[in-house]
Design a protein around this motif. Structure first.
Motif, short mmCIF file in Angstrom:
data_model
loop_
_atom_site.label_atom_id
_atom_site.label_comp_id
_atom_site.label_asym_id
_atom_site.label_seq_id
_atom_site.Cartn_x
_atom_site.Cartn_y
_atom_site.Cartn_z
N HIS A 55 56.24 46.01 82.31
CA HIS A 55 54.99 46.23 83.04
C HIS A 55 54.27 47.41 82.38
O HIS A 55 54.92 48.34 81.88
CB HIS A 55 55.29 46.55 84.51
N PRO A 56 52.94 47.39 82.35
CA PRO A 56 52.21 48.50 81.74
C PRO A 56 52.53 49.86 82.37
O PRO A 56 52.43 50.90 81.68
CB PRO A 56 50.74 48.13 81.97
N LYS A 57 52.88 49.88 83.64
CA LYS A 57 53.19 51.15 84.30
C LYS A 57 54.60 51.66 83.98
O LYS A 57 54.90 52.83 84.22
CB LYS A 57 53.13 50.98 85.82
N LEU A 58 55.47 50.77 83.52
CA LEU A 58 56.91 51.05 83.48
C LEU A 58 57.37 51.55 82.12
O LEU A 58 57.08 50.96 81.08
CB LEU A 58 57.68 49.79 83.84
N ARG A 59 58.11 52.65 82.16
CA ARG A 59 58.84 53.14 80.98
C ARG A 59 60.29 53.32 81.38
O ARG A 59 60.59 53.78 82.49
CB ARG A 59 58.26 54.46 80.48
N GLU A 60 61.20 52.95 80.49
CA GLU A 60 62.62 53.04 80.80
C GLU A 60 63.33 54.00 79.84
O GLU A 60 63.04 54.01 78.64
CB GLU A 60 63.30 51.67 80.70
N ILE A 61 64.22 54.77 80.41
CA ILE A 61 65.15 55.57 79.61
C ILE A 61 66.55 55.06 79.94
O ILE A 61 66.95 55.05 81.12
CB ILE A 61 65.05 57.07 79.93
N LEU A 62 67.28 54.66 78.92
CA LEU A 62 68.66 54.23 79.11
C LEU A 62 69.57 55.39 78.77
O LEU A 62 69.49 55.97 77.68
CB LEU A 62 68.97 53.02 78.22
N HIS A 63 70.43 55.73 79.73
CA HIS A 63 71.30 56.90 79.57
C HIS A 63 72.64 56.60 80.22
O HIS A 63 72.70 56.21 81.39
CB HIS A 63 70.64 58.12 80.21
N ALA A 64 73.70 56.79 79.47
CA ALA A 64 75.03 56.35 79.93
C ALA A 64 75.65 57.29 80.96
O ALA A 64 76.32 56.84 81.90
CB ALA A 64 75.97 56.20 78.73
N ASP A 65 75.44 58.59 80.83
CA ASP A 65 76.17 59.56 81.66
C ASP A 65 75.21 60.33 82.57
O ASP A 65 74.57 61.30 82.14
CB ASP A 65 76.93 60.53 80.74
N PHE A 66 75.17 59.92 83.83
CA PHE A 66 74.28 60.58 84.79
C PHE A 66 74.83 61.93 85.24
O PHE A 66 74.14 62.67 85.93
CB PHE A 66 74.06 59.68 86.00
N HIS A 67 76.06 62.24 84.87
CA HIS A 67 76.61 63.56 85.17
C HIS A 67 76.22 64.59 84.11
O HIS A 67 76.51 65.77 84.25
CB HIS A 67 78.14 63.49 85.27
N ASN A 68 75.57 64.13 83.05
CA ASN A 68 75.09 65.04 82.01
C ASN A 68 73.72 64.56 81.54
O ASN A 68 73.61 63.72 80.65
CB ASN A 68 76.06 65.09 80.84
N LEU A 69 72.70 65.10 82.14
CA LEU A 69 71.33 64.71 81.81
C LEU A 69 70.66 65.63 80.80
O LEU A 69 69.50 65.45 80.47
CB LEU A 69 70.48 64.68 83.09
N SER A 70 71.39 66.61 80.29
CA SER A 70 70.79 67.58 79.38
C SER A 70 70.16 66.94 78.14
O SER A 70 69.11 67.42 77.68
CB SER A 70 71.81 68.65 78.97
N PRO A 71 70.71 65.84 77.58
CA PRO A 71 70.06 65.27 76.40
C PRO A 71 68.66 64.70 76.66
O PRO A 71 67.88 64.56 75.72
CB PRO A 71 71.03 64.15 75.98
N ILE A 72 68.36 64.37 77.92
CA ILE A 72 67.07 63.76 78.22
C ILE A 72 66.24 64.59 79.19
O ILE A 72 65.18 64.16 79.64
CB ILE A 72 67.24 62.34 78.78
#
Length: 220
Positions: free
Chosen positions: A43-60
């Motif tokens: 969708h034009p509104k939608l952007r996705e970030i795929l990230h494996a570890d939700f306990h470590n969000l520092s990379p994103i």
């Protein structure tokens, strides 16, 4: 005020239902979906970030700035799970996410999908209800501009959803019956999404929203 939303859980039944409402709403101008795997939506509104570890969000973490609403729909079932592990996947994960967002989005409204039966007094005999209650309490005290805890119960999926739990196909037919005989415990997923959008825009008189609050807001 147009909403710029961070959404979690888009590959689950609840998160996908909320995502569809965001994409369809003229009040939402942007959605950032954060998940471990693709939602399958474009969708034009939608952007996705795929990230494996939700306990470590520092990379994103630097990509999570500039938003004014978070719809946190990520959750795990407590079935067969020890309390320590359920707490790690519920309290610890959610609070880590919240602590990352707060300093980067000072005007953000945080909406957390909890569940009917959650116990904010922490006295319940049900482990999940205490852990959810502890999570709610911590989020409300964290310092967001606004924070709302949503406690849905039985929900009807939105037509066209791809991520629907297998058991729903067996019990979904109960929705019209339960909406008549037990309206305090039944709503549509579309109503949950609509209610989140409304509280993020206008606020609400209560910080903890039960099913009747959700249905009421969706009608406004």
């Amino acid at each position: 005020m147009k909403l710029r939303v961070i959404l979690t859980g888009a590959t689950g039944m609840v998160g996908e239902g909320v995502l569809l409402e965001c994409l369809n709403s003229p009040e939402v101008e942007q959605v950032l979906s954060l998940s471990r795997k693709p939602s399958g939506r474009q969708h034009p509104k939608l952007r996705e970030i795929l990230h494996a570890d939700f306990h470590n969000l520092s990379p994103i973490q630097d990509q999570l700035a500039g938003y004014n609403a978070c719809f946190f729909c990520l959750g795990a079932s407590s079935v067969g799970m020890k309390e320590a592990e359920y707490r790690r996947l519920t309290y610890d994960l959610t609070l880590h996410f919240a602590h990352i967002l707060l300093p980067r989005n000072p005007d953000l409204t945080f909406c957390f999908v909890s569940g009917a039966g959650t116990d904010g007094t922490l006295k319940s005999g049900q482990m999940w209800a205490r852990v959810k209650g502890e999570t709610e309490n911590a989020l409300l005290q964290l310092g967001f501009a606004h924070a709302y805890m949503f406690r849905p119960a039985f929900m009807r999926a939105t037509p066209g959803q791809k991520h629907v739990k297998g058991y729903y196909h067996l019990i979904g037919w109960l929705y019209p019956v339960l909406r008549t005989v037990a309206p305090k415990y039944v709503s549509k997923l579309s109503e949950l999404g609509e209610a989140m959008i409304r509280v993020a825009q206008r606020g609400y008189s209560r910080s903890v929203l039960e099913v009747p609050d959700i249905v009421k807001l969706a009608k406004e």
